[in-house]
Design a protein around this motif. Structure first.
Motif, PDB file in Angstrom:
ATOM      1  N   ARG A 235      -5.899   2.989   4.495  1.00 10.47           N
ATOM      2  CA  ARG A 235      -4.898   1.952   4.230  1.00 10.47           C
ATOM      3  C   ARG A 235      -5.580   0.605   4.004  1.00 10.47           C
ATOM      4  O   ARG A 235      -5.230  -0.146   3.097  1.00 10.47           O
TER       5      ARG A 235
ATOM      6  N   PRO B 227       0.843  -1.191   0.000  1.00  5.44           N
ATOM      7  CA  PRO B 227       0.000   0.000   0.000  1.00  5.44           C
ATOM      8  C   PRO B 227       0.885   1.251   0.000  1.00  5.44           C
ATOM      9  O   PRO B 227       1.737   1.416   0.869  1.00  5.44           O
ATOM     10  N   ALA B 228       0.690   2.088  -1.019  1.00  6.58           N
ATOM     11  CA  ALA B 228       1.530   3.284  -1.184  1.00  6.58           C
ATOM     12  C   ALA B 228       0.660   4.484  -1.539  1.00  6.58           C
ATOM     13  O   ALA B 228       1.101   5.390  -2.239  1.00  6.58           O
TER      14      ALA B 228
ATOM     15  N   LYS C 247       9.345   2.662  10.214  1.00  6.77           N
ATOM     16  CA  LYS C 247       8.439   3.379   9.308  1.00  6.77           C
ATOM     17  C   LYS C 247       8.865   4.834   9.192  1.00  6.77           C
ATOM     18  O   LYS C 247       9.054   5.514  10.207  1.00  6.77           O
TER      19      LYS C 247
ATOM     20  N   ARG D 103       2.197  13.750   7.927  1.00  6.75           N
ATOM     21  CA  ARG D 103       3.098  14.005   9.063  1.00  6.75           C
ATOM     22  C   ARG D 103       4.527  14.296   8.614  1.00  6.75           C
ATOM     23  O   ARG D 103       5.350  14.768   9.381  1.00  6.75           O
TER      24      ARG D 103
ATOM     25  N   ALA E  64       4.798   0.881   2.007  1.00  7.17           N
ATOM     26  CA  ALA E  64       5.808   1.601   1.212  1.00  7.17           C
ATOM     27  C   ALA E  64       6.653   2.485   2.123  1.00  7.17           C
ATOM     28  O   ALA E  64       7.791   2.823   1.809  1.00  7.17           O
TER      29      ALA E  64
END
Ligand code: C5P
Length: 250
Positions: free
Chosen positions: A96, A19-20, A227, A26, A119
Protein backbone atom coordinates in the motif's frame (compact mmCIF):
# COMPACT_ATOMS: atom_id res chain seq x y z
CA UNK A 1 8.58 26.53 -6.50
CA UNK A 2 10.25 28.79 -3.87
CA UNK A 3 8.81 28.92 -0.35
CA UNK A 4 7.70 32.56 -0.89
CA UNK A 5 5.70 31.78 -4.02
CA UNK A 6 4.20 28.51 -2.67
CA UNK A 7 0.52 29.00 -1.74
CA UNK A 8 -0.34 28.50 1.93
CA UNK A 9 -2.40 25.39 2.88
CA UNK A 10 -5.44 27.68 3.17
CA UNK A 11 -5.21 28.67 -0.53
CA UNK A 12 -3.74 25.66 -2.26
CA UNK A 13 -5.80 23.23 -4.34
CA UNK A 14 -6.51 19.78 -2.88
CA UNK A 15 -5.81 16.44 -4.58
CA UNK A 16 -6.80 12.96 -3.46
CA UNK A 17 -4.73 9.81 -3.97
CA UNK A 18 -6.77 6.60 -3.86
CA UNK A 19 -4.66 3.44 -3.48
CA UNK A 20 -6.71 0.72 -5.19
CA UNK A 21 -4.02 -1.79 -6.09
CA UNK A 22 -4.68 -4.38 -3.37
CA UNK A 23 -5.87 -7.92 -4.16
CA UNK A 24 -8.28 -8.03 -1.21
CA UNK A 25 -7.59 -11.67 -0.40
CA UNK A 26 -9.60 -11.50 2.86
CA UNK A 27 -12.76 -10.91 0.79
CA UNK A 28 -12.29 -14.29 -0.89
CA UNK A 29 -11.34 -15.19 -4.49
CA UNK A 30 -12.30 -12.94 -7.40
CA UNK A 31 -11.45 -9.58 -8.97
CA UNK A 32 -9.17 -7.09 -7.15
CA UNK A 33 -11.15 -5.71 -4.20
CA UNK A 34 -11.57 -2.18 -5.60
CA UNK A 35 -13.19 -3.54 -8.76
CA UNK A 36 -15.86 -5.61 -7.00
CA UNK A 37 -19.39 -4.34 -7.34
CA UNK A 38 -21.49 -2.74 -4.62
CA UNK A 39 -25.11 -2.32 -5.72
CA UNK A 40 -23.93 -2.86 -9.32
CA UNK A 41 -21.16 -0.20 -9.26
CA UNK A 42 -17.47 -0.98 -8.62
CA UNK A 43 -16.31 -0.14 -5.10
CA UNK A 44 -13.60 2.11 -6.60
CA UNK A 45 -16.19 4.24 -8.43
CA UNK A 46 -18.08 4.76 -5.16
CA UNK A 47 -14.80 5.82 -3.49
CA UNK A 48 -13.85 8.19 -6.34
CA UNK A 49 -17.32 9.78 -6.26
CA UNK A 50 -17.15 10.14 -2.47
CA UNK A 51 -13.93 12.16 -2.71
CA UNK A 52 -14.95 14.12 -5.80
CA UNK A 53 -18.16 15.10 -3.96
CA UNK A 54 -16.08 17.52 -1.90
CA UNK A 55 -15.98 20.97 -3.51
CA UNK A 56 -12.39 21.26 -2.20
CA UNK A 57 -11.06 18.29 -4.21
CA UNK A 58 -10.08 19.19 -7.80
CA UNK A 59 -7.92 16.17 -8.72
CA UNK A 60 -8.30 12.45 -7.95
CA UNK A 61 -5.35 10.13 -8.65
CA UNK A 62 -6.34 6.47 -8.69
CA UNK A 63 -3.53 3.98 -8.09
CA UNK A 64 -4.56 0.88 -10.04
CA UNK A 65 -3.40 -2.75 -9.81
CA UNK A 66 -0.01 -2.86 -11.62
CA UNK A 67 -1.48 -4.80 -14.57
CA UNK A 68 -4.88 -3.09 -14.48
CA UNK A 69 -4.30 0.62 -15.18
CA UNK A 70 -5.98 0.49 -18.62
CA UNK A 71 -9.00 -1.34 -17.19
CA UNK A 72 -9.35 1.21 -14.37
CA UNK A 73 -9.02 4.10 -16.83
CA UNK A 74 -11.87 2.73 -18.97
CA UNK A 75 -13.94 2.13 -15.83
CA UNK A 76 -13.58 5.81 -14.86
CA UNK A 77 -14.44 6.86 -18.43
CA UNK A 78 -17.57 4.68 -18.34
CA UNK A 79 -19.04 6.18 -15.15
CA UNK A 80 -20.47 9.64 -14.59
CA UNK A 81 -18.06 11.72 -12.49
CA UNK A 82 -18.18 15.42 -11.57
CA UNK A 83 -16.93 17.65 -14.41
CA UNK A 84 -15.07 20.06 -12.14
CA UNK A 85 -12.73 17.26 -10.99
CA UNK A 86 -9.73 15.92 -12.94
CA UNK A 87 -8.77 12.23 -12.86
CA UNK A 88 -5.46 10.43 -13.35
CA UNK A 89 -4.71 6.70 -13.21
CA UNK A 90 -1.24 5.33 -12.35
CA UNK A 91 -0.09 1.73 -11.81
CA UNK A 92 0.47 0.71 -8.18
CA UNK A 93 3.11 -1.32 -6.34
CA UNK A 94 3.72 -4.30 -4.09
CA UNK A 95 2.59 -2.65 -0.85
CA UNK A 96 0.00 0.00 0.00
CA UNK A 97 2.84 2.33 0.95
CA UNK A 98 4.53 1.92 -2.43
CA UNK A 99 1.19 2.47 -4.18
CA UNK A 100 0.66 5.74 -2.29
CA UNK A 101 4.20 6.88 -3.16
CA UNK A 102 3.60 6.15 -6.85
CA UNK A 103 0.42 8.25 -6.61
CA UNK A 104 2.36 11.11 -4.99
CA UNK A 105 4.98 10.93 -7.75
CA UNK A 106 2.22 11.75 -10.26
CA UNK A 107 0.95 14.80 -8.34
CA UNK A 108 1.27 18.08 -10.31
CA UNK A 109 3.19 20.85 -8.48
CA UNK A 110 0.27 23.18 -7.68
CA UNK A 111 -1.37 20.80 -5.20
CA UNK A 112 -0.26 21.64 -1.65
CA UNK A 113 -2.81 19.54 0.26
CA UNK A 114 -3.16 15.79 -0.35
CA UNK A 115 -5.78 13.37 0.87
CA UNK A 116 -5.01 9.65 0.88
CA UNK A 117 -8.13 7.51 0.79
CA UNK A 118 -8.52 3.72 0.66
CA UNK A 119 -10.61 2.49 -2.27
CA UNK A 120 -11.79 -0.03 0.32
CA UNK A 121 -13.74 2.74 2.14
CA UNK A 122 -16.27 3.47 -0.61
CA UNK A 123 -18.98 5.10 1.50
CA UNK A 124 -17.18 7.87 3.37
CA UNK A 125 -19.60 10.85 3.66
CA UNK A 126 -18.56 14.18 2.15
CA UNK A 127 -18.80 15.85 5.59
CA UNK A 128 -15.89 13.69 6.77
CA UNK A 129 -13.81 14.56 3.67
CA UNK A 130 -14.49 18.27 4.21
CA UNK A 131 -13.65 18.12 7.94
CA UNK A 132 -10.25 16.59 7.12
CA UNK A 133 -9.49 19.19 4.42
CA UNK A 134 -10.47 22.05 6.72
CA UNK A 135 -8.20 20.83 9.53
CA UNK A 136 -5.22 20.67 7.12
CA UNK A 137 -6.08 24.12 5.77
CA UNK A 138 -6.16 25.35 9.38
CA UNK A 139 -2.50 24.35 9.65
CA UNK A 140 -2.25 20.71 10.82
CA UNK A 141 0.50 18.84 8.87
CA UNK A 142 -1.52 15.60 9.14
CA UNK A 143 -5.16 14.86 9.95
CA UNK A 144 -6.94 11.55 10.54
CA UNK A 145 -10.67 10.88 10.90
CA UNK A 146 -11.10 8.71 13.99
CA UNK A 147 -13.79 7.03 16.06
CA UNK A 148 -13.88 5.86 19.70
CA UNK A 149 -13.75 2.09 20.15
CA UNK A 150 -16.68 -0.08 21.21
CA UNK A 151 -14.44 -3.04 22.14
CA UNK A 152 -11.79 -3.10 24.83
CA UNK A 153 -8.38 -3.68 23.20
CA UNK A 154 -5.72 -6.08 24.52
CA UNK A 155 -2.09 -6.24 23.52
CA UNK A 156 -0.99 -9.88 23.27
CA UNK A 157 2.15 -11.87 22.64
CA UNK A 158 1.15 -13.34 19.24
CA UNK A 159 1.04 -17.16 19.20
CA UNK A 160 3.28 -19.05 16.78
CA UNK A 161 0.30 -20.98 15.37
CA UNK A 162 -3.06 -19.40 14.53
CA UNK A 163 -5.73 -20.33 17.09
CA UNK A 164 -3.32 -21.06 19.97
CA UNK A 165 -3.94 -19.15 23.24
CA UNK A 166 -2.04 -15.85 23.38
CA UNK A 167 -0.81 -14.29 26.65
CA UNK A 168 -2.24 -10.80 27.26
CA UNK A 169 0.53 -8.32 28.04
CA UNK A 170 -1.40 -5.03 28.38
CA UNK A 171 -4.82 -3.37 28.31
CA UNK A 172 -4.59 0.24 27.04
CA UNK A 173 -7.19 2.63 28.49
CA UNK A 174 -10.06 2.44 25.99
CA UNK A 175 -11.15 6.06 26.40
CA UNK A 176 -7.79 7.21 24.98
CA UNK A 177 -7.89 4.93 21.91
CA UNK A 178 -9.34 5.74 18.48
CA UNK A 179 -9.92 3.64 15.37
CA UNK A 180 -8.49 5.54 12.45
CA UNK A 181 -10.10 5.80 9.02
CA UNK A 182 -9.41 7.56 5.71
CA UNK A 183 -9.26 10.01 4.00
CA UNK A 184 -6.19 11.14 5.89
CA UNK A 185 -5.16 14.67 4.98
CA UNK A 186 -1.65 16.11 4.68
CA UNK A 187 0.40 19.11 3.94
CA UNK A 188 1.99 17.78 0.75
CA UNK A 189 5.60 18.55 1.74
CA UNK A 190 5.18 16.67 5.05
CA UNK A 191 3.75 13.56 3.37
CA UNK A 192 6.37 13.51 0.63
CA UNK A 193 9.15 13.83 3.23
CA UNK A 194 7.56 11.03 5.30
CA UNK A 195 7.55 8.73 2.25
CA UNK A 196 11.20 9.56 1.54
CA UNK A 197 12.29 9.03 5.15
CA UNK A 198 10.27 6.15 6.64
CA UNK A 199 11.09 2.81 5.08
CA UNK A 200 9.58 0.30 7.53
CA UNK A 201 6.11 -1.03 6.77
CA UNK A 202 3.25 0.92 8.36
CA UNK A 203 -0.53 0.53 8.11
CA UNK A 204 -1.39 4.20 7.64
CA UNK A 205 0.23 7.29 6.18
CA UNK A 206 -0.25 9.49 9.23
CA UNK A 207 2.01 7.26 11.34
CA UNK A 208 4.85 8.03 8.91
CA UNK A 209 4.36 11.76 9.50
CA UNK A 210 4.22 11.03 13.25
CA UNK A 211 7.65 9.40 12.94
CA UNK A 212 9.02 12.69 11.56
CA UNK A 213 7.98 14.26 14.89
CA UNK A 214 5.23 16.38 13.28
CA UNK A 215 1.80 16.91 14.83
CA UNK A 216 -1.00 14.60 13.71
CA UNK A 217 -4.54 15.53 14.80
CA UNK A 218 -7.72 13.46 14.83
CA UNK A 219 -11.11 14.83 13.76
CA UNK A 220 -14.40 12.92 14.14
CA UNK A 221 -14.69 10.02 11.70
CA UNK A 222 -17.94 8.40 10.54
CA UNK A 223 -19.35 4.90 10.95
CA UNK A 224 -20.09 4.77 7.20
CA UNK A 225 -16.37 5.26 6.44
CA UNK A 226 -15.70 1.63 7.49
CA UNK A 227 -13.25 -0.48 5.47
CA UNK A 228 -14.66 -3.28 3.33
CA UNK A 229 -12.35 -6.13 4.31
CA UNK A 230 -14.38 -9.30 4.86
CA UNK A 231 -17.46 -10.75 3.11
CA UNK A 232 -19.79 -9.44 5.86
CA UNK A 233 -18.60 -5.87 5.16
CA UNK A 234 -20.04 -6.18 1.63
CA UNK A 235 -23.45 -6.95 3.15
CA UNK A 236 -23.18 -3.91 5.44
CA UNK A 237 -22.10 -1.67 2.54
CA UNK A 238 -25.09 -2.80 0.42
CA UNK A 239 -27.37 -2.06 3.39
CA UNK A 240 -25.93 1.46 3.79
CA UNK A 241 -26.47 2.12 0.07
CA UNK A 242 -30.06 0.82 0.28
CA UNK A 243 -30.72 3.14 3.24
CA UNK A 244 -29.25 6.09 1.34
CA UNK A 245 -31.49 5.33 -1.66
CA UNK A 246 -34.50 5.42 0.66
CA UNK A 247 -33.54 8.58 2.54
CA UNK A 248 -31.80 10.59 -0.23
CA UNK A 249 -33.80 9.28 -3.18
CA UNK A 250 -30.76 8.13 -5.19
O1 C5P B 1 -5.16 -4.37 2.36
P1 C5P B 1 -5.82 -3.17 2.91
O2 C5P B 1 -7.30 -3.34 3.07
O3 C5P B 1 -5.15 -2.56 4.10
O4 C5P B 1 -5.67 -2.08 1.74
C1 C5P B 1 -6.02 -0.74 1.94
C2 C5P B 1 -6.03 -0.02 0.60
O5 C5P B 1 -4.71 -0.04 0.03
C3 C5P B 1 -6.96 -0.68 -0.42
O6 C5P B 1 -7.71 0.35 -1.05
C4 C5P B 1 -6.00 -1.38 -1.36
O7 C5P B 1 -6.48 -1.47 -2.70
C5 C5P B 1 -4.76 -0.49 -1.31
N1 C5P B 1 -3.50 -1.21 -1.67
C6 C5P B 1 -2.73 -0.74 -2.75
N2 C5P B 1 -1.58 -1.39 -3.12
C7 C5P B 1 -1.19 -2.53 -2.48
C8 C5P B 1 -1.97 -3.03 -1.37
C9 C5P B 1 -3.12 -2.33 -0.99
O8 C5P B 1 -3.09 0.28 -3.36
N3 C5P B 1 -0.11 -3.17 -2.92
Amino acid sequence: MSDESRPTPAQTPVAAVIPAAGRGVRLGPGAPKALRALSGTPMLIHAVRALAASRHVSLVIVVAPPDGAAEVKSLLDAHALPERTDFLVVPGGESRQESVRLGLDALPPQYGVVLVHDAARPLVPVETVDAVVEAVRDGAPAVVPALPLADTVKEVEPAAAAGDPEPVVATPERARLRAVQTPQGFDRAALVRAHETVTENVTDDASMVEQLGLTVVAVPGHEEAFKVTRPLDLVLAEAVLARRRLTDGF
